[in-house]
Enzyme design. Structure first.
Site, mmCIF file in Angstrom:
data_model
loop_
_atom_site.group_PDB
_atom_site.id
_atom_site.type_symbol
_atom_site.label_atom_id
_atom_site.label_comp_id
_atom_site.label_asym_id
_atom_site.label_seq_id
_atom_site.Cartn_x
_atom_site.Cartn_y
_atom_site.Cartn_z
ATOM 1 N N ARG A 237 0.841 -1.194 0.000
ATOM 2 C CA ARG A 237 0.000 0.000 0.000
ATOM 3 C C ARG A 237 0.882 1.252 0.000
ATOM 4 O O ARG A 237 1.969 1.274 0.585
ATOM 5 C CB ARG A 237 -0.916 0.031 1.235
ATOM 6 C CG ARG A 237 -2.127 -0.880 1.129
ATOM 7 C CD ARG A 237 -3.115 -0.399 0.078
ATOM 8 N NE ARG A 237 -4.296 -1.239 -0.046
ATOM 9 C CZ ARG A 237 -4.426 -2.234 -0.910
ATOM 10 N NH1 ARG A 237 -3.414 -2.551 -1.710
ATOM 11 N NH2 ARG A 237 -5.543 -2.930 -0.979
ATOM 12 N N GLU A 266 -3.834 8.090 -5.148
ATOM 13 C CA GLU A 266 -4.053 7.489 -6.463
ATOM 14 C C GLU A 266 -5.336 8.050 -7.076
ATOM 15 O O GLU A 266 -6.368 8.071 -6.381
ATOM 16 C CB GLU A 266 -4.143 5.961 -6.329
ATOM 17 C CG GLU A 266 -2.854 5.354 -5.821
ATOM 18 C CD GLU A 266 -2.976 3.886 -5.435
ATOM 19 O OE1 GLU A 266 -1.927 3.248 -5.236
ATOM 20 O OE2 GLU A 266 -4.114 3.383 -5.331
ATOM 21 N N HIS A 288 -1.361 0.911 -10.093
ATOM 22 C CA HIS A 288 -2.141 0.003 -9.250
ATOM 23 C C HIS A 288 -2.837 -1.078 -10.090
ATOM 24 O O HIS A 288 -4.053 -1.287 -10.010
ATOM 25 C CB HIS A 288 -3.175 0.771 -8.428
ATOM 26 C CG HIS A 288 -3.532 0.076 -7.142
ATOM 27 N ND1 HIS A 288 -3.694 0.731 -5.960
ATOM 28 C CD2 HIS A 288 -3.759 -1.245 -6.863
ATOM 29 C CE1 HIS A 288 -4.003 -0.132 -5.001
ATOM 30 N NE2 HIS A 288 -4.056 -1.344 -5.529
#
Length: 322
Positions: A237, A266, A288
């Site tokens: 993360r 993000e 991601h």
């Protein structure tokens, strides 16, 4: 008939068949939902499916028919679980669907950086190889994994799978428990303290959730303890690695390279200091996507359906507003 709303289908990909949810009731699908649209779009629905949409107590109390929230991810930090429990709203998440996908992406990032793939591809395509005197080129050296020590932060399902694959390549695998409680890898892999992990890892990969123990786990001070030849990979993360410190460490060549699939914010923000580093031999960032193989996303929808089926088959909850 159940009324079901999927609030952020775009986060699942446009190539999935989402009509599968229609077996449970009337389904309305939105590609993306902003915070101010949540209540209007969820009104009258007893089931909400979402990935990143936030459901705090305010939203739950404003939706008296809501009885089930299906989160299309493992993390549930966007849901106020305590409020859901008080109100009698069931919350289901999914686990294990992306293990193979994330492990594969870990190695994709590693090999790109370890073997200087961009440099060698550009060397050939630039025409430099056409006029070279010999059949090969040694400008950037690399090592076999069997000669390296691989340190892992987070020996859950993904971290363990990465450890298994790294061991198959002959790497010496060690791990660090962020809670100090995880002994599940002992006997298979060497458990070490944080200082040893930083000092001895040739490859350091992160596969942990963001918690109080992992927040800012790697700062500039820790990166200065790492080998200048080390490669850092974060597939856990954002927020585990302090990004401004990583940019500084890379610019000062405190470590050799880094690969990131997760960021603190993000999508990436324009002011993110990592954007200063344009050398893709030293910094690789993907948006991601490690979890997002087609197979993983199909497993994801299958698990959501299983969660809904279990909920409806097991007897429905009653709302406890008040």
């Amino acid at each position: 008939m159940n009324k079901i709303v999927l609030l952020d289908a775009k986060t699942l990909g446009s190539d999935l068949d989402l009509t599968c949810f229609e077996r449970f009731g009337q389904v309305t699908i939105y590609p993306f939902t902003r915070p101010e649209q949540v209540l209007e779009r969820s009104a009258g629905c007893n089931v909400v499916i979402c990935n990143k949409v936030v459901f705090a107590e305010r939203e739950m109390r404003a939706l008296p028919q809501l009885e089930l929230i299906c989160v299309t991810a493992t993390g549930t930090n966007n849901i106020d679980l305590r409020a859901a429990a008080r109100l009698g709203i069931a919350v289901c998440n999914i686990k294990g669907y992306s293990t193979e996908s994330v492990a594969q992406h870990t190695f994709a990032m590693l090999f790109y950086l370890l073997e200087h793939s961009r440099y060698y591809d550009e060397y050939v395509k630039s025409g430099a190889y056409t006029g070279d005197e010999i059949f090969t080129h040694f400008a950037r050296t690399f090592h076999e994994l069997s000669a390296l020590r691989w340190g892992i932060v987070g020996l859950g399902a993904i971290g363990r799978r990465v450890a298994q694959l790294a061991a198959l390549f002959g790497a010496q695998v060690m791990y660090y428990s962020t809670t100090g409680l995880n002994a599940s890898g002992e006997g298979e892999y060497t458990r070490v303290d944080k200082e040893t992990l930083l000092r001895e890892s040739d490859i350091l990969s992160i596969h942990a959730p963001l918690t109080e123990q992992t927040k800012d786990f790697l700062r500039y001070e820790e990166m200065c303890q790492m080998k200048p030849t080390a490669i850092l990979l974060n597939l856990g993360r954002g927020g585990i690695v302090r990004e401004a410190d990583l940019a500084k460490a890379l610019e000062e060549r405190r470590i050799a390279a880094a690969g990131l699939d997760v960021l603190e914010q993000e999508p990436i923000q324009a002011e993110n200091p990592l954007l200063r580093i344009q050398d893709s031999d030293r910094l690789l960032i993907t948006p991601h996507i490690a979890w997002a193989s087609i197979e993983a996303r199909n497993r994801m929808t299958g698990e959501i359906m299983q969660n809904m089926e279990s909920y409806f088959a097991g007897g429905r909850r009653n709302r406890v507003d008040g």
